[in-house]
Design an enzyme around this catalytic site. Structure first.
Site, PDB file in Angstrom:
ATOM      1  N   TYR A  67      21.101  -1.520   4.029  1.00 25.10           N
ATOM      2  CA  TYR A  67      20.023  -1.760   5.006  1.00 25.10           C
ATOM      3  C   TYR A  67      20.565  -1.792   6.444  1.00 25.10           C
ATOM      4  CZ  TYR A  67      16.326  -2.082   1.617  1.00 25.10           C
ATOM      5  OH  TYR A  67      15.404  -1.759   0.649  1.00 25.10           O
ATOM      6  N   GLN A 101       3.166   2.161   5.791  1.00 28.53           N
ATOM      7  CA  GLN A 101       4.029   1.685   4.705  1.00 28.53           C
ATOM      8  C   GLN A 101       5.487   1.705   5.157  1.00 28.53           C
ATOM      9  OE1 GLN A 101       2.633   3.651   0.772  1.00 28.53           O
ATOM     10  NE2 GLN A 101       1.797   4.902   2.411  1.00 28.53           N
ATOM     11  N   ILE A 103       9.021   1.085   7.163  1.00 30.07           N
ATOM     12  CA  ILE A 103       9.703  -0.108   7.666  1.00 30.07           C
ATOM     13  C   ILE A 103      10.419   0.187   8.986  1.00 30.07           C
ATOM     14  CG2 ILE A 103       9.888  -1.112   5.368  1.00 30.07           C
ATOM     15  CD1 ILE A 103      12.836  -0.232   5.304  1.00 30.07           C
ATOM     16  N   ASP A 104      10.262   1.428   9.495  1.00 33.53           N
ATOM     17  CA  ASP A 104      10.849   1.731  10.808  1.00 33.53           C
ATOM     18  C   ASP A 104       9.879   1.279  11.907  1.00 33.53           C
ATOM     19  OD1 ASP A 104       8.998   3.883  11.634  1.00 33.53           O
ATOM     20  OD2 ASP A 104       9.929   5.090  10.060  1.00 33.53           O
ATOM     21  N   HIS A 119       4.800  -2.922   4.208  1.00 32.14           N
ATOM     22  CA  HIS A 119       6.023  -3.134   3.420  1.00 32.14           C
ATOM     23  C   HIS A 119       7.140  -3.773   4.245  1.00 32.14           C
ATOM     24  CE1 HIS A 119       4.539   0.189   0.459  1.00 32.14           C
ATOM     25  NE2 HIS A 119       3.959  -0.976   0.251  1.00 32.14           N
ATOM     26  N   CYS A 127      15.420 -15.286   4.416  1.00 37.38           N
ATOM     27  CA  CYS A 127      16.357 -15.852   3.447  1.00 37.38           C
ATOM     28  C   CYS A 127      15.912 -15.504   2.030  1.00 37.38           C
ATOM     29  CB  CYS A 127      16.400 -17.360   3.634  1.00 37.38           C
ATOM     30  SG  CYS A 127      17.396 -18.182   2.398  1.00 37.38           S
ATOM     31  N   GLY A 195       1.501  11.857   5.371  1.00 32.90           N
ATOM     32  CA  GLY A 195       2.863  11.830   4.827  1.00 32.90           C
ATOM     33  C   GLY A 195       3.131  10.740   3.816  1.00 32.90           C
ATOM     34  N   SER A 197       3.046   9.882  -0.529  1.00 33.84           N
ATOM     35  CA  SER A 197       2.839  10.442  -1.868  1.00 33.84           C
ATOM     36  C   SER A 197       1.702   9.721  -2.583  1.00 33.84           C
ATOM     37  CB  SER A 197       4.129  10.367  -2.684  1.00 33.84           C
ATOM     38  OG  SER A 197       4.627   9.054  -2.664  1.00 33.84           O
TER      39      SER A 197
HETATM   40  C1  BJW Z   1       5.471  15.140   4.772  1.00 36.48           C
HETATM   41  C2  BJW Z   1       6.526  15.550   5.577  1.00 36.48           C
HETATM   42  C3  BJW Z   1       6.163  16.015   6.832  1.00 36.48           C
HETATM   43  C4  BJW Z   1       7.418  14.904   3.786  1.00 36.48           C
HETATM   44  N1  BJW Z   1       4.874  16.054   7.163  1.00 36.48           N
HETATM   45  N2  BJW Z   1       4.209  15.201   5.120  1.00 36.48           N
HETATM   46  C5  BJW Z   1       5.213  -1.296 -13.129  1.00 36.48           C
HETATM   47  C6  BJW Z   1       6.329  -2.130 -12.942  1.00 36.48           C
HETATM   48  C7  BJW Z   1       6.527  -2.806 -11.726  1.00 36.48           C
HETATM   49  C8  BJW Z   1       5.643  -2.683 -10.691  1.00 36.48           C
HETATM   50  C9  BJW Z   1       4.557  -1.877 -10.907  1.00 36.48           C
HETATM   51  C10 BJW Z   1       4.328  -1.187 -12.080  1.00 36.48           C
HETATM   52  N3  BJW Z   1       3.177  -0.483 -11.959  1.00 36.48           N
HETATM   53  C11 BJW Z   1       2.696  -0.714 -10.730  1.00 36.48           C
HETATM   54  C12 BJW Z   1       3.509  -1.556 -10.095  1.00 36.48           C
HETATM   55  C13 BJW Z   1       3.346  -2.045  -8.748  1.00 36.48           C
HETATM   56  C14 BJW Z   1       4.277  -1.319  -7.803  1.00 36.48           C
HETATM   57  C15 BJW Z   1       3.949   0.163  -7.847  1.00 36.48           C
HETATM   58  O1  BJW Z   1       2.993   0.620  -7.258  1.00 36.48           O
HETATM   59  N4  BJW Z   1       4.759   0.969  -8.531  1.00 36.48           N
HETATM   60  C16 BJW Z   1       4.459   2.404  -8.660  1.00 36.48           C
HETATM   61  C17 BJW Z   1       5.716   3.217  -8.336  1.00 36.48           C
HETATM   62  C18 BJW Z   1       3.958   2.642 -10.053  1.00 36.48           C
HETATM   63  N5  BJW Z   1       4.007  -1.912  -6.523  1.00 36.48           N
HETATM   64  C19 BJW Z   1       4.622  -3.010  -6.142  1.00 36.48           C
HETATM   65  O2  BJW Z   1       5.485  -3.527  -6.818  1.00 36.48           O
HETATM   66  C20 BJW Z   1       4.154  -3.635  -4.848  1.00 36.48           C
HETATM   67  N6  BJW Z   1       3.896  -5.031  -5.079  1.00 36.48           N
HETATM   68  C21 BJW Z   1       2.946  -5.425  -5.920  1.00 36.48           C
HETATM   69  O3  BJW Z   1       2.218  -4.650  -6.505  1.00 36.48           O
HETATM   70  O4  BJW Z   1       2.917  -6.800  -6.088  1.00 36.48           O
HETATM   71  C22 BJW Z   1       2.145  -7.310  -7.183  1.00 36.48           C
HETATM   72  C23 BJW Z   1       3.027  -7.340  -8.432  1.00 36.48           C
HETATM   73  C24 BJW Z   1       3.793  -8.454  -8.692  1.00 36.48           C
HETATM   74  C25 BJW Z   1       4.580  -8.470  -9.845  1.00 36.48           C
HETATM   75  C26 BJW Z   1       4.641  -7.361 -10.710  1.00 36.48           C
HETATM   76  C27 BJW Z   1       3.876  -6.224 -10.425  1.00 36.48           C
HETATM   77  C28 BJW Z   1       3.073  -6.209  -9.266  1.00 36.48           C
HETATM   78  C29 BJW Z   1       5.227  -3.569  -3.782  1.00 36.48           C
HETATM   79  C30 BJW Z   1       5.537  -2.162  -3.372  1.00 36.48           C
HETATM   80  C31 BJW Z   1       6.709  -2.175  -2.397  1.00 36.48           C
HETATM   81  C32 BJW Z   1       7.168  -0.761  -2.047  1.00 36.48           C
HETATM   82  N7  BJW Z   1       8.440  -0.841  -1.412  1.00 36.48           N
HETATM   83  C33 BJW Z   1       9.056   0.408  -0.920  1.00 36.48           C
HETATM   84  C34 BJW Z   1      10.471   0.099  -0.360  1.00 36.48           C
HETATM   85  C35 BJW Z   1      10.386  -0.583   1.000  1.00 36.48           C
HETATM   86  C36 BJW Z   1      11.731  -0.978   1.481  1.00 36.48           C
HETATM   87  C37 BJW Z   1      12.662   0.186   1.750  1.00 36.48           C
HETATM   88  O5  BJW Z   1      12.276   1.222   2.297  1.00 36.48           O
HETATM   89  O6  BJW Z   1      13.817   0.048   1.436  1.00 36.48           O
HETATM   90  O7  BJW Z   1       8.203   0.993   0.083  1.00 36.48           O
HETATM   91  S1  BJW Z   1       9.148   1.657  -2.181  1.00 36.48           S
HETATM   92  C38 BJW Z   1       8.808   3.003  -1.096  1.00 36.48           C
HETATM   93  O8  BJW Z   1       7.559   3.654  -1.471  1.00 36.48           O
HETATM   94  C39 BJW Z   1       8.555   2.380   0.293  1.00 36.48           C
HETATM   95  C40 BJW Z   1       7.404   3.191   0.797  1.00 36.48           C
HETATM   96  O9  BJW Z   1       6.719   2.498   1.824  1.00 36.48           O
HETATM   97  C41 BJW Z   1       6.580   3.416  -0.440  1.00 36.48           C
HETATM   98  C42 BJW Z   1       5.647   4.592  -0.350  1.00 36.48           C
HETATM   99  O10 BJW Z   1       6.346   5.796  -0.187  1.00 36.48           O
HETATM  100  P1  BJW Z   1       5.731   6.950   0.735  1.00 36.48           P
HETATM  101  O11 BJW Z   1       5.655   6.462   2.126  1.00 36.48           O
HETATM  102  O12 BJW Z   1       4.498   7.477   0.124  1.00 36.48           O
HETATM  103  O13 BJW Z   1       6.937   8.021   0.714  1.00 36.48           O
HETATM  104  P2  BJW Z   1       7.296   9.170  -0.354  1.00 36.48           P
HETATM  105  O14 BJW Z   1       8.727   9.536  -0.064  1.00 36.48           O
HETATM  106  O15 BJW Z   1       6.975   8.765  -1.738  1.00 36.48           O
HETATM  107  O16 BJW Z   1       6.359  10.390   0.007  1.00 36.48           O
HETATM  108  C43 BJW Z   1       6.525  11.099   1.236  1.00 36.48           C
HETATM  109  C44 BJW Z   1       5.363  12.089   1.338  1.00 36.48           C
HETATM  110  O17 BJW Z   1       5.447  12.717   2.593  1.00 36.48           O
HETATM  111  C45 BJW Z   1       5.397  13.202   0.291  1.00 36.48           C
HETATM  112  O18 BJW Z   1       4.082  13.364  -0.236  1.00 36.48           O
HETATM  113  C46 BJW Z   1       5.825  14.448   1.075  1.00 36.48           C
HETATM  114  O19 BJW Z   1       5.218  15.654   0.577  1.00 36.48           O
HETATM  115  C47 BJW Z   1       5.300  14.120   2.439  1.00 36.48           C
HETATM  116  N8  BJW Z   1       6.062  14.700   3.537  1.00 36.48           N
HETATM  117  N9  BJW Z   1       7.714  15.364   4.847  1.00 36.48           N
HETATM  118  C48 BJW Z   1       3.923  15.652   6.247  1.00 36.48           C
HETATM  119  N10 BJW Z   1       7.105  16.468   7.698  1.00 36.48           N
HETATM  120 ZN    ZN Z   2      17.239 -20.377   3.346  1.00 39.35          ZN
END
Ligand code: BJW
Ligand code: ZN
Length: 262
Positions: A67, A101, A103-104, A119, A127, A195, A197
């Site tokens: 990070y 979504q 974190i930047d 996020h 902590c 942008g 998924s």
């Molecule tokens: C362009 C382009 C250009 C490229 N122009 N387009 C089973 C087990 C455990 C959990 C779950 C489960 N089923 C469901 C869950 C819940 C889980 C979830 O949804 N999982 C799925 C994967 C199934 N969600 C969670 O856990 C969330 N919390 C929650 O639900 O709490 C309740 C709960 C409690 C206890 C148990 C279960 C639930 C929290 C989600 C946190 C997500 N965190 C991250 C990491 C952040 C920190 C870090 O960055 O290090 O957030 S994961 C990652 O994905 C990040 C992003 O914000 C997030 C979304 O990704 P995003 O932005 O869509 O990016 P990409 O890369 O996927 O897509 C990019 C897109 O851009 C593509 O479509 C390209 O085509 C396009 N693109 N270049 C235009 N130039």
């Molecule tokens: Zn503490």
């Protein structure tokens, strides 16, 4: 009528616009999406195995160093024309907000306000033990040199390890951010989803929430993400070029930076 003209007409008809953004909007600033392979120092790591509380528990030093390195990568990046297009719309009189979504901090640096971070933020630290927010001193923010791993600092209150203020899988989204996002999305006439998924819940439900509240939804993505409801419009292409083209088609004056197609 082409999708671009339909989208421009929807924009002209709207007053309150929410931009819902994901990693793809920062791709042209050099920040990898979650689908890109890692490069450089981190080439042998799988991000999905570094971005969890279990990974932090198992190897806090590796995750903390990862990070720190990402924070440095973001600090060196600049907002691209997609980030910059959004405040231009606000300047032209629309009521604009951003729900991201990411974190930047590229939306903030582009001049957008308000920006809701679903996020968390790379710039925040809290902590792992007592969850209180914490501050880092400049020396604690030093970028890891090649191959160097840095131990997370300790909380001054409970001696727990400090962790990045981001939301990992199975963690709840910050309550206030989620509530603000829902309020903004339910009140908008137009949601522009850029942008993402659209697979990570609960954020992935936001376009449907806007549709259910009667808004039009424009999707901007490199790929056709296959959303073709009556109130949805798909614009395929890189976010920077597509948003500039959309603003121009709606009659908003834009100055395109060198090399960006309009
Ligand atoms: C362009 C382009 C250009 C490229 N122009 N387009 C089973 C087990 C455990 C959990 C779950 C489960 N089923 C469901 C869950 C819940 C889980 C979830 O949804 N999982 C799925 C994967 C199934 N969600 C969670 O856990 C969330 N919390 C929650 O639900 O709490 C309740 C709960 C409690 C206890 C148990 C279960 C639930 C929290 C989600 C946190 C997500 N965190 C991250 C990491 C952040 C920190 C870090 O960055 O290090 O957030 S994961 C990652 O994905 C990040 C992003 O914000 C997030 C979304 O990704 P995003 O932005 O869509 O990016 P990409 O890369 O996927 O897509 C990019 C897109 O851009 C593509 O479509 C390209 O085509 C396009 N693109 N270049 C235009 N130039
Ligand atoms: Zn503490």
């Amino acid at each position: 009528m082409s999708n671009l003209l339909r989208a421009a007409e929807a924009l002209r008809r709207s007053k309150t616009v929410v931009f819902f953004t994901g990693a793809g909007i920062s791709a042209d600033s050099g920040i990898p999406t979650f689908r890109d392979k890692l490069t450089g120092l981190w080439v042998k790591h799988d991000p999905q195995r570094l971005e969890t509380a279990d990974a932090f528990r198992a190897n806090p030093t590796l995750v903390w160093s990862w990070y720190l390195w990402r924070r440095h990568q973001v600090n060196q990046a600049k907002p691209n024309s997609a980030h910059l297009s959004i405040p231009r719309l606000a300047d032209a009189g629309w009521d604009v907000s951003v729900v991201t979504q990411n974190i930047d901090d590229l939306h903030e640096r582009a001049g957008s306000s308000p920006v809701v971070h679903l996020h968390g933020s790379l710039m925040d630290v809290k902590c792992f033990g007592c969850h209180r927010p914490a501050e880092l001193s400049p020396d604690q923010l030093a970028v890891p040199l090649e191959g160097q791993l840095i131990e997370p600092p300790r909380c001054t209150r409970c001696n727990g390890r400090l962790r990045p203020g981001v939301v990992w899988f199975r963690e709840n989204l910050p309550d206030n951010a989620w509530r603000s996002a829902v309020r903004l999305v339910r009140a908008c006439d137009l949601l522009v989803s850029v942008g993402t998924s659209g697979v990570v819940m609960p954020a992935a439900g936001i376009p449907d929430m806007a549709l259910a509240a009667g808004a039009t939804v424009i999707h901007v993505n490199l790929e056709d993400v296959g959303m073709d409801g009556a109130d949805e419009i798909m614009l395929v292409g890189p976010a920077g070029g597509v948003l500039l083209a959309l603003l121009q088609a709606a009659g908003v004056a834009v100055l395109s930076p060198p090399g960006v197609p309009t």
